[in-house]
Design a protein around this motif. Structure first.
Motif, PDB file in Angstrom:
ATOM      1  N   THR A   1      14.921  22.356  63.516  1.00 43.06           N
ATOM      2  CA  THR A   1      16.137  22.873  64.148  1.00 43.06           C
ATOM      3  C   THR A   1      17.372  22.170  63.598  1.00 43.06           C
ATOM      4  N   LEU A   2      17.305  20.844  63.467  1.00 46.40           N
ATOM      5  CA  LEU A   2      18.440  20.100  62.927  1.00 46.40           C
ATOM      6  C   LEU A   2      18.779  20.551  61.511  1.00 46.40           C
ATOM      7  N   ARG A   3      17.766  20.739  60.673  1.00 43.88           N
ATOM      8  CA  ARG A   3      18.019  21.155  59.296  1.00 43.88           C
ATOM      9  C   ARG A   3      18.648  22.538  59.243  1.00 43.88           C
ATOM     10  N   ARG A   4      18.133  23.452  60.037  1.00 42.26           N
ATOM     11  CA  ARG A   4      18.692  24.808  60.026  1.00 42.26           C
ATOM     12  C   ARG A   4      20.119  24.819  60.551  1.00 42.26           C
ATOM     13  N   TRP A   5      20.372  24.041  61.583  1.00 39.01           N
ATOM     14  CA  TRP A   5      21.729  23.959  62.142  1.00 39.01           C
ATOM     15  C   TRP A   5      22.692  23.355  61.124  1.00 39.01           C
ATOM     16  N   ALA A   6      22.300  22.264  60.490  1.00 37.49           N
ATOM     17  CA  ALA A   6      23.161  21.620  59.503  1.00 37.49           C
ATOM     18  C   ALA A   6      23.426  22.534  58.317  1.00 37.49           C
ATOM     19  N   THR A   7      22.408  23.284  57.895  1.00 33.92           N
ATOM     20  CA  THR A   7      22.591  24.232  56.804  1.00 33.92           C
ATOM     21  C   THR A   7      23.573  25.324  57.202  1.00 33.92           C
ATOM     22  N   TYR A   8      23.441  25.831  58.427  1.00 37.54           N
ATOM     23  CA  TYR A   8      24.353  26.878  58.892  1.00 37.54           C
ATOM     24  C   TYR A   8      25.788  26.354  58.953  1.00 37.54           C
ATOM     25  N   LEU A   9      25.955  25.155  59.481  1.00 38.08           N
ATOM     26  CA  LEU A   9      27.293  24.561  59.521  1.00 38.08           C
ATOM     27  C   LEU A   9      27.884  24.459  58.122  1.00 38.08           C
ATOM     28  N   THR A  10      27.079  24.017  57.176  1.00 32.98           N
ATOM     29  CA  THR A  10      27.554  23.870  55.800  1.00 32.98           C
ATOM     30  C   THR A  10      27.873  25.230  55.196  1.00 32.98           C
ATOM     31  N   SER A  11      27.025  26.215  55.483  1.00 31.96           N
ATOM     32  CA  SER A  11      27.221  27.556  54.951  1.00 31.96           C
ATOM     33  C   SER A  11      28.528  28.172  55.440  1.00 31.96           C
ATOM     34  N   THR A  12      28.909  27.867  56.676  1.00 28.31           N
ATOM     35  CA  THR A  12      30.147  28.412  57.240  1.00 28.31           C
ATOM     36  C   THR A  12      31.323  27.464  57.087  1.00 28.31           C
ATOM     37  N   ARG A  13      31.146  26.389  56.326  1.00 27.54           N
ATOM     38  CA  ARG A  13      32.164  25.346  56.190  1.00 27.54           C
ATOM     39  C   ARG A  13      32.635  24.922  57.579  1.00 27.54           C
ATOM     40  N   PHE A  14      31.662  24.689  58.439  1.00 22.78           N
ATOM     41  CA  PHE A  14      31.906  24.177  59.784  1.00 22.78           C
ATOM     42  C   PHE A  14      32.842  25.092  60.570  1.00 22.78           C
ATOM     43  N   GLY A  15      32.472  26.373  60.543  1.00 20.41           N
ATOM     44  CA  GLY A  15      33.162  27.364  61.349  1.00 20.41           C
ATOM     45  C   GLY A  15      34.361  28.000  60.699  1.00 20.41           C
ATOM     46  N   ALA A  16      34.647  27.673  59.440  1.00 20.44           N
ATOM     47  CA  ALA A  16      35.854  28.191  58.785  1.00 20.44           C
ATOM     48  C   ALA A  16      35.660  29.574  58.178  1.00 20.44           C
ATOM     49  N   CYS A  17      34.396  30.012  57.991  1.00 19.89           N
ATOM     50  CA  CYS A  17      34.168  31.296  57.335  1.00 19.89           C
ATOM     51  C   CYS A  17      32.847  31.882  57.811  1.00 19.89           C
ATOM     52  N   ALA A  18      32.583  33.114  57.409  1.00 20.40           N
ATOM     53  CA  ALA A  18      31.313  33.756  57.733  1.00 20.40           C
ATOM     54  C   ALA A  18      30.190  33.078  56.957  1.00 20.40           C
ATOM     55  N   PRO A  19      28.957  33.117  57.479  1.00 20.79           N
ATOM     56  CA  PRO A  19      27.848  32.461  56.778  1.00 20.79           C
ATOM     57  C   PRO A  19      27.557  33.098  55.437  1.00 20.79           C
ATOM     58  N   SER A  20      26.969  32.317  54.547  1.00 14.77           N
ATOM     59  CA  SER A  20      26.692  32.753  53.176  1.00 14.77           C
ATOM     60  C   SER A  20      25.322  33.411  53.080  1.00 14.77           C
TER      61      SER A  20
END
Length: 604
Positions: free
Chosen positions: A334-353
């Motif tokens: 769960t931590l890895r998936r959450w951290a990846t999602y945060l990184t993918s969205t630049r911590f909420g700045a954009c839509a996920p990749s």
């Protein structure tokens, strides 16, 4: 609206609320969600519910307001059996008057409204795990609190946490007086969905991880034993949805958290290891941080009240989970998936990749969108770009594709081998050749890989190959000067420099954001200087002359080739060096006729 709706939810547009709406409707509950501006938000919420396994046909949104009597509702909803109160004002630094109006008085309004439902089965109140360890003096205080006790509470805890603590005391007392069947569900720090990592909330721990990624977290607050337990949002939603199903939860508080969460320094280290960034090793006492100016520490003093070494009693929550068959998801996954999602969205700045992962490739924690092991096409970016620069082309191109951040750039950490060996490792599990599409520096990497591993490549598409174009200006060949210029470049200047005047393009935003990461600007500068040497350019030209793989070169007429090799060349009118960003349709058009290579690899 008829009385067939059996469930009422406040705060349905919030983080936990959205997942609860999906969970309740998935279970067949007919749900009314109280939200502000329901007419504007219902379409988006219904789409979210359907996309997350729920049934939007069972959901209706209505306008309401927690600060108004009767919640501002103009409908009866006599058939409601279960009332979920998740609505709250969540913000650090709030005015205490506003915090109490929404979080305390609003809670009591919801409780009274629930009590007036003729078929009420349960009022489920969303609390907070810190409320399970209230100070002794507060547990002994008379309810409602005296002005003296309330002032002390808000002074010691800040308006947000104090209002949540007060609301929990008040709703318990009201339920006891009026016989309201109440269950309190108190989650700890809620992180992303255990299955996807998805989240819409970055406040708190997510912000801390963002600062660590940007190299702006020199130390942690707390101690070596500070306990900030986490829990996945989908697990919280399941616990909330099932709370009314058992009479045993009436009058109980379910403290929902993952007791396997390590102390904060270890938690942050694990996330840093996954992302390929160094976690801080220093830990500063909260008392010291409170004494220092916020402008120096970057820490809101109110957030420090959440830092403690306390353990929490989760027995009631664990008993309920066992009774209804809910399992706690694996923590590290769960931590890895959450951290990846945060990184993918630049911590909420954009839509996920898209479907992003972070995986180990030759020592690099590599950011990957798609599945390079099965994709028809792999996109390789140039400088100073990242995988986001290929998003539009990838979306327009039929067939499966993958895109990556190169080692040491974007969201990927450096590799322990050269880039060609890294790419070899990335594609090691493929059964068939791949189409490699590279821009600028990425074009050189694609060519070098195809020369070394021709049997792994079915076609090369080189977009604005820098080694065939005018050499970079002398200033850009000086790594020290370029690195300094990149680090000091504003977002607006980056847009003008890379794409020209106009609104800032999302690809520019992404590239510019990663320049804050430690070492990225200097690695870009060194790579640019190395690729600009006469020797490097001559080597790539010789490889292109000798390559056996089919090659297509795509460039803009405003970014001409110095040398025109004997291969297919496509010139795009009106385009410059970054035509995959400015003219994605033209680049995608060169990929639409590719057939996925049907010949299996025969490697030696």
């Amino acid at each position: 609206m008829d009385d067939s709706f059996d469930t009422f939810v406040t705060g349905g547009s919030g983080f936990i609320g959205r997942w609860l709406l999906a969970e309740l409707t998935r279970r067949g509950r007919r749900v009314v969600a109280l939200v502000r501006r329901a007419g504007e938000r219902e379409k988006e919420l219904r789409a979210f519910v359907d996309a997350h396994g729920g049934d939007a046909r069972l959901l209706r949104c209505v306008d309401g307001d927690l600060t108004r009597d009767g919640l501002g509702l103009d409908i009866a909803l006599e058939g409601v059996r279960d009332v979920y109160h998740l609505g709250a004002a969540f913000e650090f630094g709030m005015d205490p008057v506003r915090a109490r109006a929404v979080n305390v008085e609003g809670t009591l309004r919801v409780a009274r409204w629930a009590a007036s439902r003729p078929q009420l089965r349960r009022l489920v109140h969303l609390g907070g795990y810190r409320a399970t360890r209230m100070p002794a003096w507060l547990c002994e205080a008379q309810i409602p609190l005296s002005s003296h006790d309330r002032a002390r509470l808000y002074r010691e805890h800040g308006a947000y946490e104090a209002s949540k603590l007060e609301s929990q005391l008040e709703v318990r007392a009201l339920a006891a007086r009026e016989g309201i069947p109440l269950t309190i569900v108190s989650p700890s720090t809620v992180i992303g969905d255990s299955r996807t990592g998805e989240t819409i909330q970055v406040t708190g721990l997510g912000e801390m991880i963002g600062r660590m990624v940007a190299g702006e977290l020199p130390a942690l607050a707390g101690s070596a034993r500070t306990n900030v337990p986490v829990v996945a949002v989908d697990h919280v939603a399941a616990m909330l949805a099932t709370a009314p199903e058992r009479d045993e939860t009436i009058g109980r508080e379910l403290c929902v958290l993952d007791a396997r969460t390590p102390p904060l320094p270890e938690l942050v280290r694990r996330i840093g290891d996954h992302l390929g960034v160094a976690a801080p090793t220093r830990v500063l006492a909260p008392a010291l941080l409170r004494a220092l100016p916020r402008s120096l520490t970057g820490v809101d003093p109110e957030t420090l009240t959440f830092l403690s070494e306390d353990d929490y009693d989760t027995r009631s929550a664990e008993e309920h989970a066992r009774a209804v068959g809910i399992e706690m998801p694996d923590l590290d996954t769960t931590l890895r998936r959450w951290a990846t999602y945060l990184t993918s969205t630049r911590f909420g700045a954009c839509a996920p990749s898209g479907a992003a992962t972070i995986r180990d490739v030759a020592g690099s924690r590599t950011f990957v969108v798609g599945r390079p092991e099965t994709a028809q096409t792999l996109f390789l970016h140039g400088l100073p770009w990242d995988a986001e620069s290929w998003r539009d082309v990838a979306d327009l191109t039929p067939g499966s594709s993958a895109r990556v951040d190169l080692p040491g750039l974007g969201r990927s950490s450096p590799a322990r081998v050269d880039d060609v060996a890294w790419l070899d490792a990335l594609l090691a599990d493929r059964a068939r050749p791949i189409v490699l599409v590279g821009h600028s520096l990425g074009a050189g990497l694609a060519l070098r890989f195809a020369a070394r591993r021709p049997q792994r490549v079915s076609r090369l598409v080189l977009v604005s190959p820098a080694f065939l174009q005018r050499r970079a200006p002398a200033m850009l060949r000086c790594a020290a000067l370029t690195s300094r210029a990149l680090r000091g470049m504003s977002l607006e200047r980056a847009q003008r420099r890379f794409l020209g005047a106009g609104d800032v393009h999302p690809a520019v935003e992404s590239a510019h954001a990663h320049l804050r990461r430690p070492g990225v600007a200097s690695r870009i500068a060194r790579a640019l200087a190395g690729a600009s040497t006469l020797e490097a350019r001559a080597e790539l030209r010789r490889l292109l002359e000798a390559i056996a793989v089919p090659v297509t070169i795509v460039h803009g007429d405003q970014d001409p080739l110095e040398v025109r090799p004997a291969c297919e060349i496509v010139t795009v009118a009106g385009a410059g060096h970054v035509l995959h960003v400015t003219h994605p349709e033209a680049v995608s058009a060169q990929l639409r006729d590719d057939e996925f290579a049907s010949t299996p690899l025969h490697l030696t």
